[in-house]
Each structure stands twice: as C-alpha cells, then as structure tokens.
Design a protein around this motif. Structure first.
Motif, PDB file in Angstrom:
ATOM      1  N   ALA A 212       0.862  -1.188   0.000  1.00  0.00           N
ATOM      2  CA  ALA A 212       0.000   0.000   0.000  1.00  0.00           C
ATOM      3  C   ALA A 212       0.891   1.229   0.000  1.00  0.00           C
ATOM      4  O   ALA A 212       2.003   1.212   0.528  1.00  0.00           O
ATOM      5  CB  ALA A 212      -0.914   0.003   1.223  1.00  0.00           C
ATOM      6  N   THR A 229      -5.417  -9.230   8.220  1.00  0.00           N
ATOM      7  CA  THR A 229      -5.611  -7.781   8.156  1.00  0.00           C
ATOM      8  C   THR A 229      -4.504  -7.060   8.897  1.00  0.00           C
ATOM      9  O   THR A 229      -4.127  -7.448  10.008  1.00  0.00           O
ATOM     10  CB  THR A 229      -6.973  -7.384   8.761  1.00  0.00           C
ATOM     11  OG1 THR A 229      -8.010  -8.080   8.063  1.00  0.00           O
ATOM     12  CG2 THR A 229      -7.205  -5.881   8.654  1.00  0.00           C
ATOM     13  N   TRP A 241      -5.715   2.847   9.563  1.00  0.00           N
ATOM     14  CA  TRP A 241      -6.297   2.086   8.462  1.00  0.00           C
ATOM     15  C   TRP A 241      -6.350   0.591   8.778  1.00  0.00           C
ATOM     16  O   TRP A 241      -5.508   0.061   9.496  1.00  0.00           O
ATOM     17  CB  TRP A 241      -5.454   2.248   7.203  1.00  0.00           C
ATOM     18  CG  TRP A 241      -5.481   3.595   6.568  1.00  0.00           C
ATOM     19  CD1 TRP A 241      -4.661   4.657   6.841  1.00  0.00           C
ATOM     20  CD2 TRP A 241      -6.363   4.041   5.533  1.00  0.00           C
ATOM     21  NE1 TRP A 241      -4.978   5.730   6.039  1.00  0.00           N
ATOM     22  CE2 TRP A 241      -6.016   5.378   5.216  1.00  0.00           C
ATOM     23  CE3 TRP A 241      -7.410   3.429   4.819  1.00  0.00           C
ATOM     24  CZ2 TRP A 241      -6.676   6.111   4.235  1.00  0.00           C
ATOM     25  CZ3 TRP A 241      -8.067   4.166   3.845  1.00  0.00           C
ATOM     26  CH2 TRP A 241      -7.703   5.486   3.560  1.00  0.00           C
ATOM     27  N   LYS A 242      -7.330  -0.089   8.165  1.00  0.00           N
ATOM     28  CA  LYS A 242      -7.330  -1.544   8.055  1.00  0.00           C
ATOM     29  C   LYS A 242      -6.944  -1.863   6.609  1.00  0.00           C
ATOM     30  O   LYS A 242      -7.555  -1.340   5.681  1.00  0.00           O
ATOM     31  CB  LYS A 242      -8.720  -2.118   8.353  1.00  0.00           C
ATOM     32  CG  LYS A 242      -9.154  -1.980   9.794  1.00  0.00           C
ATOM     33  CD  LYS A 242     -10.559  -2.541   9.993  1.00  0.00           C
ATOM     34  CE  LYS A 242     -10.576  -4.049   9.886  1.00  0.00           C
ATOM     35  NZ  LYS A 242     -11.909  -4.612  10.291  1.00  0.00           N
ATOM     36  N   ILE A 243      -5.912  -2.707   6.442  1.00  0.00           N
ATOM     37  CA  ILE A 243      -5.419  -3.022   5.105  1.00  0.00           C
ATOM     38  C   ILE A 243      -5.369  -4.535   4.928  1.00  0.00           C
ATOM     39  O   ILE A 243      -4.811  -5.250   5.773  1.00  0.00           O
ATOM     40  CB  ILE A 243      -4.011  -2.421   4.893  1.00  0.00           C
ATOM     41  CG1 ILE A 243      -4.058  -0.893   5.053  1.00  0.00           C
ATOM     42  CG2 ILE A 243      -3.455  -2.800   3.531  1.00  0.00           C
ATOM     43  CD1 ILE A 243      -2.694  -0.222   4.930  1.00  0.00           C
ATOM     44  N   ARG A 250      -7.925  -1.227   1.364  1.00  0.00           N
ATOM     45  CA  ARG A 250      -7.941  -0.627   2.694  1.00  0.00           C
ATOM     46  C   ARG A 250      -9.206   0.155   2.979  1.00  0.00           C
ATOM     47  O   ARG A 250      -9.915   0.578   2.078  1.00  0.00           O
ATOM     48  CB  ARG A 250      -6.720   0.282   2.861  1.00  0.00           C
ATOM     49  CG  ARG A 250      -6.639   1.442   1.872  1.00  0.00           C
ATOM     50  CD  ARG A 250      -5.252   2.037   1.893  1.00  0.00           C
ATOM     51  NE  ARG A 250      -5.126   3.215   1.052  1.00  0.00           N
ATOM     52  CZ  ARG A 250      -3.992   3.735   0.664  1.00  0.00           C
ATOM     53  NH1 ARG A 250      -2.859   3.202   1.059  1.00  0.00           N
ATOM     54  NH2 ARG A 250      -3.944   4.810  -0.107  1.00  0.00           N
TER      55      ARG A 250
END
Length: 363
Positions: A212, A229, A241-243, A250
């Motif tokens: 990312a 995650t 953030w959650k990616i 994300r």
C-alpha cells in the motif's frame, strides 16, 4: 542627531529588514508543502474525555539511554527496548539484569520476533534487519528494488506464514540525511506529500514488494488475530487504516483522532494499543491549506516550529474499532507516548524521548 548618521542608521535598518524578508521568502528549504484539508479537531470528548489514568507512572532505569520507542517481551521472557542510540536493551521484566543485546548503529523504531527467535527490526537508517539470539545483525533488505531505497523503516510485524510487513514512513525524507528521525518526521508531516507506504518482505525469496502507498507518514503496524488484516497508523492525517494483507485494499478504521497516532501493539484479550505521540496543534491545522506559510515556517529557527506540547495519551481498541480503554496524562510528564506493551501484570508505556521506561500495574 546628525542627519547623515540618521540616514546611515535608517539605511542599515532597511537593508537588514530587506535581507530578513529575502531569507523568509526565498531561502531554499527541503520540503515542498502541498495543500490538504483536515477535519475540525474533535478535542478530548466521548471515549477520549480527559482523564489522568496515565499519570504517576513507575520507572525502570535505562542508564544514560533515552527514547524507549518500542518495547516487547522476547521468546526468552526478557524485556527488550529499542533506544535512541541505536542499541537494543535486554533486561528482566522488572528492569533488573539490564544489558545491551545489540547495537545497529542506526535507530530501531519497531521490532518483532520471528518463529526462529530472531529479532526483526525496522531501523530508520539501515532498513529491515534480522538480529540472531547471539546478537549477530543481518540486513534483510534496504530497498524495494534497484533505485528504490527504503528511506525510513518504521514499524514491523511478522505474520504467522513468515511474511514480514513493515512501514516505510517517508520516501522523501531519510533520517540519516535530515538530522534524525524526529527532524525527518517533521519535514514529512509539514510537507504532506503522502509518500509513506506499507511493504511486504518474503524471507523465502528475499523479495520486497509494495502492499500500500500514498500514506502521510506511515507509522505503527499490527496484525489481526487471523493474520489477514493489517492495522496501520497514518500519523500525518490523524487516522488508522485496516489493510488487507494480501490485496492491499484498505478502509479507514479511525479518522480524525485528537492526536498523532504512532506505534501499534497487540495486547491481551483482543486489544490493540496505540499511542498518540502528540496532541493536535491548531496552528498546524490552520496551515494545512497554506503551503507557502508552511514553507516559511521551515525557515524559522527550530524552536519556533509549531511542534505540539507533550500530552500523554494511549488507548486500546478491538479489531472492529471499538475503544476499550483510554489512558491520559495531560501534564505530559512522560513525553511522547508511542504505544503500550501489555504484559500479564503490567502495562509498559513506550516513549519517543523519555529517559526511563514508564510502567503501571495492569488494570
């Protein structure tokens, strides 16, 4: 006063003012600030209402060292601490038997342990390192590919499958070139060019890929319980953030926080701890849409930079984004709180600049 003397004094003052104006307007600075629009600061309300639960921390002496930025309990049950000098200290959980486990010659900001017991370190000046139990240091990677160096390795977490995920906080400002980690972070956050990224290193193939990108100072990183995650702090935009660890897709978990999120650490009972290293500064938010003024600010003496005052603040949340605990010390007696290491009976508080390790009994 003689008229000629008046003229000379007036002319001298005029030249001085002209020189000062020229300096403030034209002197080159390393950053090229870009405009962005922050949300109005929420202040300390709701789950983050002011409290003093972090005040009065007990102390673990670390000698002449300072800046226990990251802490972890190793496979041997010892407490490990990365400090400003580039050393990694090792000690008993109560702080006794302190020794130097390794010294990288850089600045380790985050580390984790892999399945073989190696300490995997994100060194802001050296890249991604592996440190064997005997203290031997190996550079795993210092670049994504040829011509694309890792300039600011910051947070790191080792996944169950062995993949090492870590953040490269800024591809613009390397601490080794700009006076240290704090100085480089200020330049990056004032510029807001959002060049931070999340990288994935494959130990089997020795390859590094970008998972990312486009983050304004990518910082702390943690992994979900199922390993699918990643949680990543975007310090410069006050959010988490959650990616997806595979695809890089994300979504924002926390937005518009009351301070700058720094490290992330998994705790017990499903908790993830985050530290807000500094509170929001109204001046910085007001300058967000004024790139020229931010550039002018960088020409001022460092003492006049709009760096927020110290304010101790850490909180814990679950994987769904519910805040489970919030600990504050408005006095900032323990400066720049970066995260929490939650052990069975203690909370160890990490700090960017403190001269000791602060801890409190686990609630």
């Amino acid at each position: 006063m003689d008229s000629s003397l008046k003229y000379k004094l007036s002319a001298g003052a005029g030249l001085t003012l002209a020189a000062l104006a020229g300096y403030l307007l034209l002197w080159p600075v390393p950053a090229e600030p870009v405009s962005w629009t922050p949300q109005a600061a929420p202040g300390y309300v709701g789950v983050h209402a002011p409290n003093t639960k972090l005040a009065g921390l007990q102390k673990i002496d670390i000698g002449a060292e300072h800046g226990p930025e990251h802490l972890a309990i190793g496979p041997d049950g010892k407490l490990y601490a990365a400090v400003t000098s580039g050393k990694i200290l090792r000690m008993a959980p109560d702080g006794s038997q302190r020794e130097v486990f390794a010294s990288t010659g850089g600045r380790v900001l985050g580390f984790d342990f892999d399945a073989t017991g190696r300490l995997i370190a994100a060194d802001a000046m050296k890249g991604l390192l592996a440190i064997a139990p005997d203290g031997k240091i190996t550079v795993l990677t210092a670049q994504v590919q040829e011509g694309d160096p890792i300039r600011y390795a910051d947070g790191v977490v080792v996944a169950p499958d062995g993949t090492i995920y870590f953040t490269d906080a800024s591809t613009r400002f390397a601490p080794a070139q700009w006076g240290g980690t704090f100085e480089a972070s200020v330049l990056d956050i004032l510029e807001q060019s959002a060049t931070g990224r999340v990288l994935a290193y494959d130990p089997a193939g020795g390859t590094t890929r970008v998972l990312a990108s486009g983050l304004s100072f990518a910082n702390g990183i943690a992994l979900s319980a199922d390993g699918r995650t990643l949680y990543v702090n975007e310090t410069g935009r006050y959010r988490i953030w959650k990616i997806d660890a595979r695809s890089g897709q994300r979504a924002i978990l926390f937005d518009n926080l009351p301070g700058y999120p720094d490290n992330l650490m998994r705790g017990r009972d499903g908790k993830i701890w985050v530290g807000l290293v500094k509170p929001r500064n109204p001046t910085i938010d007001k300058l967000a849409e004024k790139p020229f003024m931010r550039k002018l600010t960088l020409r001022l003496p460092r003492a006049l930079w709009p760096v927020p005052q110290a304010y101790g603040h850490v909180f814990a949340f679950n994987e769904e984004g519910k805040v489970l605990a919030d600990l504050q010390d408005p006095s900032g007696a323990y400066p720049e709180t970066t995260a929490v290491l939650e052990a069975a009976d203690r909370l160890y508080i990490q700090s960017l600049h403190a001269s000791f390790i602060g801890w409190m009994p686990r609630p």
